[in-house]
Design an enzyme around this catalytic site. Structure first.
Site, PDB file in Angstrom:
ATOM      1  N   GLU A 277       7.147  -3.999   8.499  1.00 20.07           N
ATOM      2  CA  GLU A 277       7.191  -2.653   9.081  1.00 20.07           C
ATOM      3  C   GLU A 277       8.264  -2.563  10.180  1.00 20.07           C
ATOM      4  O   GLU A 277       8.781  -1.489  10.463  1.00 20.07           O
ATOM      5  CB  GLU A 277       5.811  -2.270   9.632  1.00 20.07           C
ATOM      6  CG  GLU A 277       5.504  -0.792   9.515  1.00 20.07           C
ATOM      7  CD  GLU A 277       4.062  -0.431   9.870  1.00 20.07           C
ATOM      8  OE1 GLU A 277       3.397  -1.190  10.588  1.00 20.07           O
ATOM      9  OE2 GLU A 277       3.605   0.638   9.426  1.00 20.07           O
ATOM     10  N   HIS A 298      -1.254 -23.500  -7.708  1.00 16.51           N
ATOM     11  CA  HIS A 298      -1.695 -23.335  -9.092  1.00 16.51           C
ATOM     12  C   HIS A 298      -1.428 -21.914  -9.566  1.00 16.51           C
ATOM     13  O   HIS A 298      -2.034 -21.456 -10.533  1.00 16.51           O
ATOM     14  CB  HIS A 298      -3.181 -23.694  -9.195  1.00 16.51           C
ATOM     15  CG  HIS A 298      -3.458 -25.107  -8.774  1.00 16.51           C
ATOM     16  ND1 HIS A 298      -3.702 -26.127  -9.671  1.00 16.51           N
ATOM     17  CD2 HIS A 298      -3.474 -25.678  -7.545  1.00 16.51           C
ATOM     18  CE1 HIS A 298      -3.879 -27.261  -9.011  1.00 16.51           C
ATOM     19  NE2 HIS A 298      -3.744 -27.023  -7.712  1.00 16.51           N
ATOM     20  N   LYS A 413       2.287   9.890   3.400  1.00 14.14           N
ATOM     21  CA  LYS A 413       1.287  10.723   4.083  1.00 14.14           C
ATOM     22  C   LYS A 413       1.525  12.194   3.773  1.00 14.14           C
ATOM     23  O   LYS A 413       0.590  12.928   3.439  1.00 14.14           O
ATOM     24  CB  LYS A 413       1.361  10.510   5.593  1.00 14.14           C
ATOM     25  CG  LYS A 413       0.811   9.171   6.052  1.00 14.14           C
ATOM     26  CD  LYS A 413       0.757   9.126   7.564  1.00 14.14           C
ATOM     27  CE  LYS A 413       0.537   7.723   8.067  1.00 14.14           C
ATOM     28  NZ  LYS A 413       0.777   7.583   9.497  1.00 14.14           N
TER      29      LYS A 413
HETATM   30  O1  PA5 Z   1       2.115  -0.896  13.591  1.00 13.76           O
HETATM   31  C1  PA5 Z   1       1.883   0.301  13.562  1.00 13.76           C
HETATM   32  O2  PA5 Z   1       2.308   1.080  14.446  1.00 13.76           O
HETATM   33  C2  PA5 Z   1       1.025   0.906  12.483  1.00 13.76           C
HETATM   34  O3  PA5 Z   1       0.685  -0.061  11.543  1.00 13.76           O
HETATM   35  C3  PA5 Z   1      -0.243   1.510  13.080  1.00 13.76           C
HETATM   36  O4  PA5 Z   1      -0.920   0.537  13.811  1.00 13.76           O
HETATM   37  C4  PA5 Z   1      -1.168   2.083  12.003  1.00 13.76           C
HETATM   38  O5  PA5 Z   1      -0.496   3.034  11.259  1.00 13.76           O
HETATM   39  C5  PA5 Z   1      -2.419   2.683  12.612  1.00 13.76           C
HETATM   40  O6  PA5 Z   1      -2.078   3.725  13.504  1.00 13.76           O
HETATM   41  P1  PA5 Z   1      -3.123   4.298  14.539  1.00 13.76           P
HETATM   42  O7  PA5 Z   1      -3.477   3.234  15.518  1.00 13.76           O
HETATM   43  O8  PA5 Z   1      -2.409   5.439  15.190  1.00 13.76           O
HETATM   44  O9  PA5 Z   1      -4.336   4.758  13.774  1.00 13.76           O
END
Ligand code: PA5
Length: 425
Positions: A277, A298, A413
């Site tokens: 990410e 395996h 989203k």
């Molecule tokens: O690393 C990140 O910013 C994302 O993975 C968020 O943690 C994830 O989308 C969850 O978001 P939120 O804490 O706003 O629910």
């Protein structure tokens, strides 16, 4: 932690990165690079709110003394840190008196229905975690959990069994917390989800699991001290970042995280999220994958040894297990295992590691980095998470990428909200 670099990385290659590493380390410390308003995690292990941590420890003790189950409700960075640390420290068959379950990380009707059925009639508390307070997976799960809890114990008692971690002022969850009077902890503005394991996002569930969170933060502080050094020759964290960058630019687009402990498979998931990410943007970035050996020897072991030469390995090797088993003798020896009588499984696991490393590196020509950790405990895990977070920031900046946003995540989203008929989509 100690790093053994893969054999391709020569002194000359490291030297060619020295100036960039100096420049970027300065940029991280001075918070002057892209995404600089999300660098709060860098100093969090020294700047954290001590009063809040004391409250967390007190509340966690209350949860341990008064409930049988804690349901932690979050997704992505609001889930993987706690999940991975609890699995790594407690193991996959923990007999701790407090059972910890994770929800809010999926729309799966099967999973959610099963958890709700399991919770029926049981004494459970909830820790809902969301920085934005609007993440759909988490919000739906929390609505369901809250409804079940209130129907079982009443609204007043439910209020005392709900702990929320969210933004200090904004978001739908914060509004709900204010209205209902839930205990709340703060995920600071300048810390993004996947860099939040040292904030209450990680420390509250960990404290509830009986983990020593002071040691956890101490490990992070030690790593911070070690890593904040722009001399590449004496900094394993930045050597690791540079190695990844070099391999990426030299036809290895995939990094495979390898562990030899199934209870660390969620750490691989955390790593995949952290690096994937943070770096996977602008058509750049290594694709992170993971395997657990020897199980996956395996399965994907065949591909790694012999398949398309697109990947390198980063192996996390734990030298001393917290529990061990000795192999018994058998008078008949029909299975032919008596040559291992008296040997421990950790000995066998280490030989599997050594044999596999040689097979992949020497025969398969797969570049391998090895990170050695003496033992899994709260302090070494704290050290490890911080080490990787800092390596990730360095790696992304080497690619000229902002490590702290995730614009690509919004596309699914928008489509989903449109299909679901949400207003404005
Ligand atoms: O690393 C990140 O910013 C994302 O993975 C968020 O943690 C994830 O989308 C969850 O978001 P939120 O804490 O706003 O629910």
């Amino acid at each position: 932690m100690e790093l053994r670099l893969n054999k391709l990385i020569t002194k000359e290659i490291l030297s060619s990165y020295k100036e960039d590493v100096k420049r970027i380390n300065k940029m991280i410390n001075e918070k002057s690079g892209p995404g600089n308003d999300f660098l709060g995690w860098v100093d969090y292990p020294v700047n954290y709110d001590e009063e809040e941590l004391e409250r967390i420890k007190k509340d966690a003790k209350y949860v341990r003394d008064n409930f049988d189950i804690l349901v932690v409700c979050g997704i992505g960075g609001s889930y993987l840190g706690a999940k991975s640390a609890i699995d790594a420290l407690k193991g996959l068959k923990s007999d701790d008196k407090l059972v910890i379950i994770f929800m809010g990380q999926t729309f799966s009707p099967n999973y959610v229905a099963q958890v709700l059925d399991y919770l029926k009639g049981k004494k459970f508390a909830i820790n809902v975690i969301s920085k934005s307070g609007t993440t759909t997976e988490t919000s739906i799960s929390f609505r369901l959990l809250k409804e079940l809890l209130e129907s079982q114990v009443g609204k007043e008692a439910a209020r005392k069994a709900i702990y929320a971690t969210t933004d200090k002022a904004r978001g739908a969850l914060k509004t709900l917390c204010n209205k209902e009077g839930y205990a709340t902890y703060v995920l600071p503005d300048d810390v993004g989800g996947r860099y939040s394991v040292f904030t209450p996002v990680g420390t509250f569930p960990l404290a509830c699991a009986g983990v020593d969170v002071d040691e956890f933060l101490k490990g992070a502080r030690e790593a911070r001290e070690y890593v904040d050094n722009d001399d590449l020759d004496s900094n394993d964290c930045y050597k690791y970042a540079v190695t990844r960058d070099y391999l990426y630019r030299n036809k290895y687009p995939v990094e495979m995280y390898v562990t030899y402990e199934p209870q660390m498979s969620q750490i691989s998931e955390w790593l995949k999220q952290l690096f994937g990410e943070s770096e996977g943007k602008e058509k750049k970035g290594l694709l992170p994958g993971s395997v657990t050996f020897s199980t996956d020897l395996h399965s994907l072991g065949q591909f790694i040894q012999d398949g398309s030469p697109i990947l390198f390995e980063t192996i996390i090797n734990i030298l001393n297990p917290n529990k061990d088993v000795s192999i018994p003798s058998d008078p008949e020896d029909l299975d032919g295992l008596n040559y291992l009588t008296g040997k421990s499984l950790s000995y066998v696991n280490q030989k599997a590691f050594e044999g596999t490393l040689a097979a992949h590196e020497d025969t398969g020509n797969v570049p391998c980095n090895v990170i050695y950790i003496d033992r899994l405990n709260a302090k070494s895990l704290g050290y490890m998470y911080y080490f990787f977070m800092r390596a990730c920031a360095m790696s992304a900046y080497l690619l000229d990428i902002n490590p702290f946003n995730q614009p690509g995540v919004e596309v699914y989203k928008k489509n989903m909200f449109h299909l679901l008929g949400k207003k404005g989509y």
